[in-house]
Design an enzyme around this catalytic site. Structure first.
Site, PDB file in Angstrom:
ATOM      1  N   SER A  34       0.839  -1.201   0.000  1.00 40.00           N
ATOM      2  CA  SER A  34       0.000   0.000   0.000  1.00 40.00           C
ATOM      3  C   SER A  34       0.869   1.245   0.000  1.00 40.00           C
ATOM      4  CB  SER A  34      -0.912   0.000   1.227  1.00 40.00           C
ATOM      5  OG  SER A  34      -0.142   0.204   2.391  1.00 40.00           O
ATOM      6  N   LYS A  35       0.203   2.375  -0.031  1.00 35.08           N
ATOM      7  CA  LYS A  35       0.908   3.649  -0.159  1.00 35.08           C
ATOM      8  C   LYS A  35       2.040   3.830   0.846  1.00 35.08           C
ATOM      9  CE  LYS A  35      -2.667   3.533  -0.960  1.00 35.08           C
ATOM     10  NZ  LYS A  35      -3.995   3.122  -0.781  1.00 35.08           N
ATOM     11  N   ARG A  36       1.832   3.298   2.054  1.00 32.05           N
ATOM     12  CA  ARG A  36       2.878   3.558   3.045  1.00 32.05           C
ATOM     13  C   ARG A  36       4.163   2.802   2.740  1.00 32.05           C
ATOM     14  NH1 ARG A  36       2.850  -0.543   6.616  1.00 32.05           N
ATOM     15  NH2 ARG A  36       1.207  -2.039   6.167  1.00 32.05           N
ATOM     16  N   HIS A  37       4.124   1.904   1.760  1.00 28.57           N
ATOM     17  CA  HIS A  37       5.353   1.242   1.341  1.00 28.57           C
ATOM     18  C   HIS A  37       6.123   2.067   0.320  1.00 28.57           C
ATOM     19  CE1 HIS A  37       3.079  -2.414   2.743  1.00 28.57           C
ATOM     20  NE2 HIS A  37       4.199  -2.521   3.388  1.00 28.57           N
ATOM     21  N   GLY A  38       5.624   3.266   0.031  1.00 28.57           N
ATOM     22  CA  GLY A  38       6.300   4.084  -0.971  1.00 28.57           C
ATOM     23  C   GLY A  38       5.662   3.901  -2.327  1.00 28.57           C
TER      24      GLY A  38
END
Length: 474
Positions: free
Chosen positions: A246-250
Site C-alpha cells: 500500500s501507499k505507506r510502502h512508498g
RNA sequence: GGCCCCAUCGUCUAACGGUCAGGACACCACUCUUUCAAGGUGGUAAUACGGGUUCGAUUCCCGUUGGGGUCACCA
C-alpha cells in the site's frame, strides 16, 4: 471438444491509480490472451459514481499502454450497462430466485450490531423473505423503498480454481446478498456476473481478494442460467514487511516506477516473475518468450513480496541491452525536468555511453550525465567522503598534481588516450600508486568513487570544465 | 472471531516420491581491469513444527503454529 478461443478481461475500478498488483493482474490476463490467441477485454468498473473519476480512467489506460498491454475490446464502461444489470435483477425477482428486502441500511446495521457476538459471521435472517404476499403488496402500495436480495441456495459451492485447485464454500456460510440497491442501481457482484456473461468471458483471472466473492458469483451465474467461467485467483503482492502493498510502502503506482526511470520491458518482466515462474532458471525473458512460456498453472499459490532492489537490477540489465540512442529522448526529458542545460540531443550520446553501464535506472543515467555536463552539481556520497577523510593532505596534493599534468595537455590533444598517457607518466615520475592520483580526480569530478575510467571521464567533461572544478576543490 | 487461501535460503523462485535441495537478487571473498563499475569464479544462507502413509518424503494425508485475504444497499 471444440473450444472457441478464450476471452479474458481486466476490470479495474477508476477510483485510484494503477497499482502494481492491478498491473500484474492485467499482465497475466494479457499474457494468457496472447498465448491462447484469445481476446483481451478492458472494462472500467465505474459503478461507484462517488469515487470514480475520468482522471483515474486515463491514468489506468496510460499505465497499461506504457506496459505495452494492448487490449482488443473496450474500454467498456460498466455504467453503460445498468439497464441490463437491472433487468437481470428483475428477472431473478420474477423467477422467485430473489426477493424484495424492505430493511433499511440503518435497520441492517442495527441487526448486525444485535447479532450474537460470537463465533459466526453475521447473516441476514431473511425476515423480508417471509413477508406474506399481502404484506409485500401493502408495502409497495405505500411506496416503501426496497432492495432486491438474491436468495442464496443452500448447497455447498465449489470450483476448480486454475491456480489454487479445488476450493469449496459451505452453503450455510453464504449470505443472501443484495443485488439491486433501493435506488435501483446494481451492486458489484451482480454487475460483474451480468457483464461477464454478456461479454462471454471464459476465464476470470483476478486477485486473490475476490475468492470470497466467487461462490456468490457462481450462484448468480447458475441462477441466470449461464455456465460459470474458469476462475484463476492470483495471490496478492506484499510490501517488504509482509503486509499488503500500500501507499505507506512508498512507490506502488505504475506511474511511480515510470518516474523512477524503470523501462516498461523491465517492469513487465519483473511483474511476470512475481508469483509466476516458467520453470527452470530463466530470469530475463523477452515479451515473446513470456507469451510462449506463460501458463496459469505456473502461478504461485502464495503472496509475493515486492523487491525493489531486484527490479532495479533487472532494469539495469535492460538498460545495458538498449541501444544508447534510445536513451537520448528519455534522458533529455529528465535533464530538462531537472533544469540541466545541454547543447543538443545528439551531443548527449557520448555521455550516455560513458554512464550507462553503471546505471540502474534512467534517473541514474540522467543524474550522472548532469554531473558530467556540470561537475559543480557533484554531491559527495558516503564513499567519496570517506576517501577524502582517509587521504587527508594527500587529497589536495593529488589534485594539484592532476591540475599541473592536465593543464599541460593542449586543447587540441585533449582525448582519452593522451590523458591516460600523461597521467601515467606523471604517476611514474612521482612514484605514486595509480589509485592515489586517479581516485581523487574521480571524487572531485563526480562526488563518487564510482565512474567510468578516469581518463574517459576527464575527456568527456572537457578541459576547461575539468580544470575549473579541480582548482575549485584543491 | 467466522469463512477461505497459503507455507523451500532475508527476497523472487526450481523440484510434479529417490537431487550433495538448483537458479536469481542482496551480502561476502577472490579474479579480470594501468584507475571505478560491469563481467567471471567461489562462499554464507531454506524445505515452519508435530504426527502419519511409504522401502523412501520438500513433494501425499491430518493436526499445530505462522502469514495473507474476506466478512457493506464499496468495488
Amino acid at each position: 471438444m471444440t473450444s472457441s478461443p478464450p476471452r479474458v478481461r481486466f476490470a479495474p475500478s477508476p477510483t485510484g491509480y494503477l497499482h502494481v498488483g492491478g498491473a500484474r493482474t492485467a499482465l497475466f490476463n494479457w499474457l494468457y490472451a496472447r498465448k491462447t490467441r484469445g481476446t483481451f477485454v478492458l472494462r472500467i468498473e465505474d459503478t461507484d459514481q462517488e469515487r470514480s473519476t475520468e482522471e483515474h480512467t486515463r491514468i489506468i489506460l496510460d499505465g497499461l499502454s506504457w506496459l505495452g498491454l494492448n487490449w482488443d475490446e473496450g474500454p467498456l464502461f460498466q455504467g453503460e450497462s445498468v439497464t441490463r444489470h437491472r433487468n437481470d435483477a428483475l428477472r431473478l425477482l420474477g423467477n422467485n430466485q430473489a426477493y424484495r428486502c424492505f430493511c433499511t441500511k440503518e435497520e441492517l446495521e442495527a441487526q448486525r450490531k444485535a447479532a450474537p457476538k460470537g463465533s459466526d459471521t453475521f447473516k441476514y435472517d431473511r425476515r423480508c423473505d417471509r413477508l406474506s404476499d399481502e404484506e409485500v403488496s401493502a408495502r409497495l402500495a405505500r411506496g416503501m423503498p426496497f432492495a432486491i436480495r438474491f436468495r442464496m441456495p443452500l448447497e455447498d459451492i465449489a470450483w476448480e480454481d486454475a491456480v489454487h485447485g479445488p476450493i469449496a464454500f459451505h452453503g450455510r456460510d453464504l449470505d443472501d446478498l443484495i443485488i439491486l440497491r433501493s435506488d435501483q442501481t446494481p451492486i458489484y457482484n451482480l454487475a460483474v456476473v451480468s457483464d461477464d456473461i454478456a461479454m462471454r468471458i471464459t476465464h476470470v483471472i483476478r486477485g486473490d481478494d475476490h475468492i470470497s466473492n466467487t461462490p456468490k458469483q457462481i450462484a448468480l451465474y447458475r441462477a441466470l442460467g449461464a455456465e460459470p467461467p474458469v476462475f484463476a485467483h492470483v495471490p496478492m503482492i506484499l510490501g517488504p514487511d509482509g503486509k499488503k502493498l500500500s501507499k505507506r510502502h512508498g512507490a506502488t503506482a505504475v506511474g511511480d516506477y515510470q518516474d523512477l526511470g524503470i523501462l516498461p520491458a523491465a517492469m513487465r518482466n519483473f511483474l511476470a516473475l512475481l508469483g509466476w515462474a516458467p520453470g527452470g532458471d530463466r530470469e530475463i525473458l523477452t515479451q515473446e518468450e513470456l507469451i510462449d512460456l506463460f501458463s496459469l498453472d505456473g502461478i504461485q499459490g502464495k503472496p509475493a513480496v515486492f523487491d525493489l532492489t531486484k527490479l532495479e537490477w533487472m532494469n539495469g540489465q535492460y538498460l545495458s541491452l538498449l541501444p544508447p540512442g534510445e536513451l537520448i529522448e528519455p534522458v533529455a526529458r529528465e535533464l530538462e525536468r531537472m533544469g540541466v542545460g545541454f547543447p543538443s540531443r545528439d551531443d548527449l550520446l557520448p555521455y550516455l555511453e560513458a554512464v550507462r553501464a553503471r546505471s540502474r535506472t534512467i534517473l541514474d543515467v540522467a543524474r550522472q550525465v548532469a554531473v558530467r555536463l556540470d561537475p559543480a552539481r557533484a554531491e559527495l556520497d558516503e564513499k567519496g567522503h570517506n576517501l577524502i577523510g582517509k587521504m587527508g593532505e594527500g587529497y589536495a596534493k593529488s589534485l594539484r598534481i592532476a591540475i599541473e599534468t592536465l593543464a599541460a595537455i593542449p586543447e587540441e590533444q585533449w582525448d582519452s588516450e593522451r590523458i591516460l598517457v600523461s597521467l601515467k607518466e606523471r604517476i611514474a615520475a612521482e612514484g605514486m600508486k595509480l589509485g592515489d592520483l586517479l581516485q581523487p580526480i574521480r571524487v572531485a569530478l563526480t562526488g563518487s568513487t564510482v565512474s567510468e575510467p578516469v581518463n574517459e571521464l576527464v575527456a568527456v567533461i572537457g578541459r576547461e570544465t575539468v580544470l575549473r572544478k579541480l582548482i575549485a576543490d584543491s
